[in-house]
Design an enzyme around this catalytic site. Structure first.
Site, mmCIF file in Angstrom:
data_model
loop_
_atom_site.group_PDB
_atom_site.id
_atom_site.type_symbol
_atom_site.label_atom_id
_atom_site.label_comp_id
_atom_site.label_asym_id
_atom_site.label_seq_id
_atom_site.Cartn_x
_atom_site.Cartn_y
_atom_site.Cartn_z
ATOM 1 N N GLU A 243 -101.884 -12.330 -27.049
ATOM 2 C CA GLU A 243 -100.651 -13.098 -26.877
ATOM 3 C C GLU A 243 -100.131 -13.518 -28.239
ATOM 4 O O GLU A 243 -100.908 -13.965 -29.097
ATOM 5 C CB GLU A 243 -100.876 -14.387 -26.060
ATOM 6 C CG GLU A 243 -101.197 -14.208 -24.607
ATOM 7 C CD GLU A 243 -101.335 -15.569 -23.898
ATOM 8 O OE1 GLU A 243 -100.957 -16.601 -24.506
ATOM 9 O OE2 GLU A 243 -101.823 -15.594 -22.766
ATOM 10 N N GLU A 299 -90.941 -18.892 -17.623
ATOM 11 C CA GLU A 299 -91.648 -19.230 -16.379
ATOM 12 C C GLU A 299 -91.446 -20.710 -16.080
ATOM 13 O O GLU A 299 -92.036 -21.567 -16.715
ATOM 14 C CB GLU A 299 -93.129 -18.879 -16.520
ATOM 15 C CG GLU A 299 -93.358 -17.386 -16.749
ATOM 16 C CD GLU A 299 -94.798 -17.062 -17.099
ATOM 17 O OE1 GLU A 299 -95.655 -17.137 -16.199
ATOM 18 O OE2 GLU A 299 -95.064 -16.746 -18.279
ATOM 19 N N LYS A 302 -94.399 -23.627 -15.228
ATOM 20 C CA LYS A 302 -95.528 -23.961 -16.088
ATOM 21 C C LYS A 302 -95.436 -25.431 -16.478
ATOM 22 O O LYS A 302 -94.382 -25.902 -16.918
ATOM 23 C CB LYS A 302 -95.537 -23.076 -17.342
ATOM 24 C CG LYS A 302 -95.747 -21.597 -17.032
ATOM 25 C CD LYS A 302 -96.044 -20.793 -18.277
ATOM 26 C CE LYS A 302 -97.463 -21.021 -18.733
ATOM 27 N NZ LYS A 302 -97.842 -20.125 -19.845
#
Length: 441
Positions: A243, A299, A302
Site C-alpha cells: 500500500e 471509501e 472507514k
C-alpha cells in the site's frame, strides 16, 4: 502497477463494474482484503495478477491446524487458479500494528505458523508460483531515520521478525510493506519538505553513516526496512509495496490532504516505479519494486479522521478524482490542470466538531446519547433551563455534545467522525450564553 480494491463503503459500484474499471485503468495487479469468490470469478482470464488475503480473524485457526489451512486453500484458491492469476496470498493485514490485547499479541505468535501452513498446502497442490507473505506497516521499525539506523521494534525483532524474514528468504517471497510518506510529513511539515515527500526533487539528504543520497521520502522509508532486515542477517529479501498513496481530502486539521498533492504523489510514484531501467532505492539501485496504490475508491464508511475516507483514485461514482496513467507511458504534459492546494500549511486556530446537515436525526439522537453517556458533566449545559438547552433540537444538542466529547478526548485519539454524523468547522457555533467547547491548534 497495481491497485488496492477496498470495499469499506455503502455507495460503491458493483463488483463487475469495479473489475471493468480496473481493467480500463490498465492495472497490472489488484490486491483484495479477502478472497471474495465473485471477484475471483470476475478476474478469471483477465491477465490481472491477484493478491488475496487470509483475514486477521482466520489466522489462529490456520496457524493451529494444517487441515484448516488446507481447507482455506481448497476453498479460496483451487476453484479459481490458474484461470484467475492468483500470485500472492497475504496472511493478515498489519498484524503487528495491533498491541492492545493479549489476543492481539497471540496473533503475532500465530502469524508465521499460519504462513508456513498455507505454503505447505500450496506445495501439496503443486502450486509453486504463489508467494506467501504478510503486509506490515512502518510501525514495525522503531527507528527509520536516518535509513541506516533502521531496526525492527524490540518487542517483535527476535520473536516475530526473525522467523518471518527467515520464511520469506527460504520461500523467495517479498517483504510486503504499507508505506505512506504522507504520515511522517503531515506530523512534521516544518522539518520535512513537502517536495521531498512528493518526489519533486528539490531537496537531497545524505545518510551520515552510508553517504547514500536520498531525493525523496519514500526511498528513505524503504531503505530503513532494508537496513532493519540487514541487522537480522538478511540482505536480499525483495521489497513489495502493498500500500502507498496520498489522501485527496481530509479534515481541517490534516494538512496537505488535497487533490493536487495526491495526483502529484501518485503520478511521480508511477513514473519512478515503471522507469526503465528500474530505479530501485539508494541501498538497492536498479531493483524492481512491485507496487500497489491505495486505493481504487474513496471509501465513505472507514472510521477515523477524514483522510481515511479519501485515498481513492476514483469517486464512488466511478469517475476519476484526477487523471492517472498506471502504465507510466502517458506524458505528464497531457494531464489536465489540477485545483491548486489551499491547505499545505497546518491550520492554526480553533476548531469545533458539529453535526452534519445531512445527518439522519434518529442516528443523531443515538450518537447524542452515546456522547453524553460518558458522564463527567459534559452535557450538563443541555439540561432544561441551562444555557445550551435552547434551541431544543437534536441537531443543536448533538453538535454541542460532539464538540464537547471531541475537545475532551481528542488527545486520546478521538476524531470528529461519530459514525459519519459529524464534521469539523472553523465557524464558532456558540450562541448567546452557550459556549461550545473547542480544540485549539
Amino acid at each position: 502497477m497495481g491497485v488496492n480494491y477496498g470495499r469499506v463503503g455503502n455507495n460503491l459500484p458493483s463488483l463487475s463494474l469495479s473489475i471493468e474499471q480496473i481493467r480500463s485503468m490498465r492495472a497490472g495487479r489488484v490486491k483484495l482484503y479477502d478472497a471474495d469468490p465473485e471477484i475471483l470469478r470476475l478476474l478469471s482470464r483477465t491477465k490481472i495478477q491477484v493478491s488475496i488475503m487470509v483475514q486477521n480473524h482466520e489466522i489462529p485457526g490456520v496457524a493451529s491446524s494444517q487441515a484448516l489451512a488446507d481447507r482455506w486453500v481448497r476453498s479460496n484458491v483451487l476453484p479459481y487458479y490458474p484461470g484467475t492469476m492468483i500470485r500472492f496470498i497475504l496472511v493478515g493485514n498489519e498484524v503487528l500494528s495491533y498491541n492492545s490485547t493479549d489476543r492481539d499479541r497471540q496473533l503475532w505468535s500465530d502469524l508465521v505458523p499460519a504462513m508456513r501452513k498455507i505454503k505447505i498446502s500450496l506445495r501439496a497442490n503443486s502450486i509453486r508460483n504463489i508467494k506467501v507473505g504478510t503486509p506490515l506497516a512502518m510501525d514495525v521499525v522503531e527507528s527509520s531515520f536516518p535509513p541506516s539506523s533502521g531496526r525492527f521494534r524490540s518487542d517483535v525483532a527476535e520473536s516475530v521478525m526473525m522467523p518471518l524474514v527467515r520464511f520469506l528468504n527460504s520461500t523467495r517471497s517479498y517483504f510486503f510493506l504499507d508505506v505512506y510518506p504522507y504520515f511522517p510529513w503531515s506530523r512534521n511539515p516544518g522539518d520535512i519538505s513537502l517536495d521531498f515527500a512528493l518526489f519533486q526533487g528539490n531537496f537531497n539528504y545524505a545518510d551520515p553513516a552510508t553517504g547514500l543520497i536520498y531525493t525523496n521520502l519514500l526511498d528513505q522509508m524503504l531503505d530503513s526496512i532494508i537496513f532493519a532486515m540487514k541487522r537480522l542477517g538478511y540482505l536480499n529479501i525483495p521489497l513489495l509495496i502493498a500500500e502507498t498513496g496520498w489522501p485527496n481530502s481530509g479534515d481541517i486539521d490534516e494538512p496537505g490532504a488535497n487533490i493536487y498533492n495526491a495526483a502529484t504523489y501518485n503520478r511521480n510514484l508511477i513514473k519512478k516505479m515503471t522507469a526503465k531501467p528500474p530505479a530501485g532505492t539508494p541501498a538497492r539501485p536498479g531493483v524492481v519494486i512491485p507496487t500497489f496504490i491505495f486505493s481504487l475508491y474513496d471509501e465513505n464508511c472507514k472510521p477515523g479522521p477524514g483522510t481515511e475516507r479519501h485515498w481513492g483514485l476514483l469517486h464512488a461514482s466511478g469517475d476519476a478524482i484526477y487523471e492517472i496513467d498506471l502504465t507510466g507511458k502517458r506524458p505528464a504534459s497531457t494531464f489536465g490542470p489540477l485545483p491548486l492546494p489551499t491547505n499545505n500549511r497546518p491550520y492554526k486556530g480553533k476548531l469545533w466538531c458539529v453535526a452534519r446537515r445531512d445527518a439522519n436525526l434518529t442516528d443523531l439522537g443515538s450518537a447524542l446519547s452515546s456522547a453524553c453517556g460518558r458522564g463527567n458533566g459534559m452535557c450538563d449545559t443541555l439540561a432544561p433551563g441551562r444555557e445550551c438547552h435552547e434551541p431544543a433540537s437534536t441537531f443543536q444538542h448533538a453538535s454541542y455534545a460532539f464538540s464537547a466529547y471531541w475537545a475532551r478526548f481528542r488527545s486520546l485519539g478521538t476524531t470528529c467522525y461519530f459514525d459519519g454524523l459529524a464534521e469539523q468547522t472553523v465557524r464558532d457555533p456558540s450562541h448567546g450564553y452557550c459556549k461550545f467547547p473547542s480544540v485549539t491548534l
